[in-house]
Design a protein around this motif. Structure first.
Motif, short mmCIF file in Angstrom:
data_model
loop_
_atom_site.label_atom_id
_atom_site.label_comp_id
_atom_site.label_asym_id
_atom_site.label_seq_id
_atom_site.Cartn_x
_atom_site.Cartn_y
_atom_site.Cartn_z
N UNK A 1 -4.16 -70.86 -63.55
CA UNK A 1 -4.67 -71.95 -62.71
C UNK A 1 -3.51 -72.76 -62.12
N UNK A 2 -2.46 -72.96 -62.90
CA UNK A 2 -1.29 -73.68 -62.39
C UNK A 2 -0.68 -72.93 -61.20
N UNK B 1 -11.44 -74.08 -59.14
CA UNK B 1 -11.50 -72.75 -59.75
C UNK B 1 -11.75 -72.85 -61.25
N UNK B 2 -12.78 -72.15 -61.74
CA UNK B 2 -12.94 -72.05 -63.19
C UNK B 2 -12.06 -70.89 -63.64
N UNK B 3 -11.05 -71.20 -64.41
CA UNK B 3 -10.10 -70.19 -64.89
C UNK B 3 -9.84 -70.47 -66.37
N UNK B 4 -10.60 -69.84 -67.23
CA UNK B 4 -10.51 -70.12 -68.66
C UNK B 4 -11.09 -68.94 -69.43
N UNK B 5 -11.24 -69.11 -70.74
CA UNK B 5 -11.68 -68.01 -71.59
C UNK B 5 -13.19 -67.77 -71.48
N UNK C 1 -4.02 -70.15 -72.92
CA UNK C 1 -2.66 -70.23 -72.39
C UNK C 1 -2.55 -69.42 -71.10
N UNK C 2 -3.16 -68.20 -71.11
CA UNK C 2 -3.15 -67.37 -69.90
C UNK C 2 -3.94 -68.04 -68.78
#
Length: 611
Positions: free
Chosen positions: A68-69, A83-87, A62-63
């Motif tokens: 990323x949004x 952009x890789x933006x994840x856990x 969720x974060x």
């Protein structure tokens, strides 16, 4: 420069700093996500750093989605989508899909969660003569550090865990809790697989750094980025029980001498009364950084409610919520927080009684864990990885007929003789075999999927439902609730797919199956409902509400007598207080039910006097 508009001095410093290593200590409600995303945008727009060179790691999807949004809104889709933006777990899956063959994994590997792990371990224990309990094996699983010492001191537990590791490899599967460790071991053994990420990601961002575990910190150390930007708040370090090490943020300046330390202390979320209470509470901890929240808005005083029983405590909360809604506060802007899920039940009962909608944020109402849905998802998992013997057996149990132990033994004999998977053995059986209908069922599902050219998880689930006739069977027996479960699961899957497409990320079946294993409780909030939110304090981390009720502020309940880390327990209460924007109600009762259901006298929580 538009990117810097609206940032305060500390935020601006963090965004434009030239320091290669930066620690941003961001208090609750101080705009840490805004700061991190604006730095990504600044580096891209002003310093010409491509987002493909950036790696942003978070602790909840969720974060990551929110970050990323925001980045896309600042710099546009073309750069934002790269952009890789994840856990950490999602990143580990990415690495293993690319390089897992080095450690014997195929890209379509299955992830086993705690339930899978315990089921397989129980089977192994039985097969090995039942000489130890599952509890003892799990203790070794969680604490195993010295392999030689374990083999000598706990030979039976060691033997079972070695067999478990063998079955993981045999089934082309990975244990969720060992996912990041497996990547670290891959990088250690095959440096060429690490070099790709070291060369690619020269800028690394870590969100919620106070929650970093040993495996996650080791992963960061392996990448060893030239530019490292970490954001966190040691005051909100509440996950020590699952391996997080607050020392990593406390000792960061020692590990990275000369790093720039920036403090975000201006709180834009809560009123002066709430901020003052939070500051007073956390001041009783000693092992922490020096910082203090600064409030910027006035509001009502904090209210304390004392009732005779825990049931009355919930009733008072419900009546207060009814009054607030009548005054115009939206139900979704109100939250009830408690130390444990058990304490929430009374509040749900009374809110339901006065027709106020509720949404429990926990795993208890998970659409993907409902019986029919779960069985179909297991078929999806198996069709994705036919080497997975564990999931094969679950599919057999769910299929239209039940198979006996004798029938299974015939298949397992073929497995033993040919060194193959259970499904490969099934394919060796002729039309007269009792297992043949299962094989035909699998082939029919694959044919429907292929003919329809279905690539999305929701389409795949519909195909499985069509072939197995699950919805048809439920309709036949008038089980409308189960039909609704399937509909809800499909809608949830379609929402997930839409969300992934909006972030320019894969919405494939494989991606969905991986997401199912490492998603977090807060995923439930993506489906916004006009309802009062009820959750544990742990689940509330990172969220904010206009009004917050904290239940059960009795000694031994909150703080919990089961948590030996007194400072972490106080940090948990700090998190509860700082979720509230305008109203905070602290509740306790003179008597309450203990875990055995016995009524006991309630002693006021020490936090009430500390606040």
């Amino acid at each position: 420069m538009k990117l810097l508009n609206g940032l305060n001095d500390a935020q601006r410093t963090a965004v434009i700093s030239n320091a290669p290593v930066i620690l941003t200590l961001a208090g609750a409600g101080t705009g840490k996500t805004r700061t991190l995303t604006h730095r990504v945008a600044y580096l891209n727009q002003e310093c010409r750093v491509g987002t493909g060179q950036m790696l942003a790691l978070t602790f909840t999807r969720l974060a990551g989605k929110e970050m990323k949004e925001r980045v896309i809104s600042l710099i546009g889709e073309e750069q934002g989508k790269k952009l890789f933006c994840n856990t950490f777990h999602a990143f580990a899956v990415l690495v293993l899909r690319r390089w897992g063959h080095k450690v014997g994994l195929e890209p379509n590997f299955t992830i086993y969660d705690q339930e899978d792990r315990e089921s397989i371990l129980k089977t192994i224990i039985e097969e090995f003569g039942g000489k130890v309990t599952l509890k003892k094996v799990m203790q070794r699983y969680e604490n195993c550090e010295d392999m030689i010492g374990e083999k000598i001191m706990f030979p039976e537990e060691f033997r079972i865990l070695v067999e478990y590791g063998y079955r993981l490899r045999q089934n082309n599967a990975v244990d969720l809790d060992r996912l990041i460790d497996l990547v670290n071991r891959l990088w250690e053994r095959f440096p060429e697989s690490l070099l790709e990420y070291q060369n690619n990601y020269t800028y690394v961002f870590i969100d919620e750094f106070q929650d970093t575990s040993d495996d996650q910190k080791r992963m960061i150390n392996f990448i060893a980025p030239k530019n490292l930007f970490v954001v966190g708040d040691d005051f909100q370090a509440i996950y020590g029980w699952r391996g997080a090490r607050v020392d990593y943020i406390l000792r960061f300046p020692e590990e990275y001498p000369g790093c720039e330390v920036i403090k975000l202390e201006d709180n834009y979320r809560s009123t002066r009364a709430i901020v003052a209470a939070a500051n007073r509470l956390i001041s009783f901890n000693t092992n922490q950084t020096e910082k203090k929240l600064i409030a910027h808005k006035d509001g009502v005083e904090i209210y304390t409610a004392v009732t005779q029983s825990s049931a009355q405590e919930a009733l008072v909360a419900a009546r207060n919520i009814e009054e607030l809604i009548c005054k115009g506060i939206k139900p979704q802007d109100i939250a009830i927080l408690a130390r444990t899920n058990r304490q929430i039940k009374n509040a749900v009962f009374y809110l339901d009684g006065i027709k106020i909608p509720t949404q429990i944020v926990s795993g208890s109402d998970d659409p993907f864990k409902k019986n029919g849905v779960r069985g179909m998802l297991e078929f999806m998992e198996f069709l994705n990885n036919k080497k997975d013997n564990h999931t094969y057996k679950k599919c057999l149990d769910f299929s239209l007929r039940k198979y006996s132990e004798i029938e299974l033994q015939e298949i397992e004999l073929l497995v033993y003789e040919n060194g193959c998977s259970l499904y490969e053995a099934t394919c060796m059986c002729g039309e007269n075999s009792s297992i043949y209908p299962f094989r035909k069922m699998v082939e029919e599902i694959e044919m429907v999927v292929e003919q329809g050219q279905y690539t999305k998880a929701s389409q795949y689930l519909k195909s499985i439902d069509l072939v197995l006739g699950i919805t048809e069977k439920y309709n036949q027996y008038g089980q409308q609730n189960r039909v609704d479960d399937i509909k809800k699961a499909i809608v949830t899957m379609e929402n997930w797919e839409q969300g992934k497409r909006s972030l320019w990320e894969s919405d494939s079946v494989q991606s969905f199956l991986k997401f199912l294993k490492y998603r977090d409780i807060q995923e439930k909030l993506i489906e916004e409902k006009p309802a009062v939110k009820l959750m544990t304090v742990h689940a509330s981390k990172g969220l904010e509400f206009d009004t917050v009720f904290v239940l059960g502020l009795n000694q031994g309940v909150f703080p919990s007598k089961s948590n030996k880390d007194e400072e972490e327990e106080r940090r948990l209460c700090y998190v509860a207080l700082t979720r509230a924007k305008n109203r905070l109600v602290l509740c306790r009762s003179l008597t309450y039910s203990d875990w055995q259901g016995k009524q006991v006298s309630g002693i006021p929580s020490q936090y009430l006097s500390e606040i």
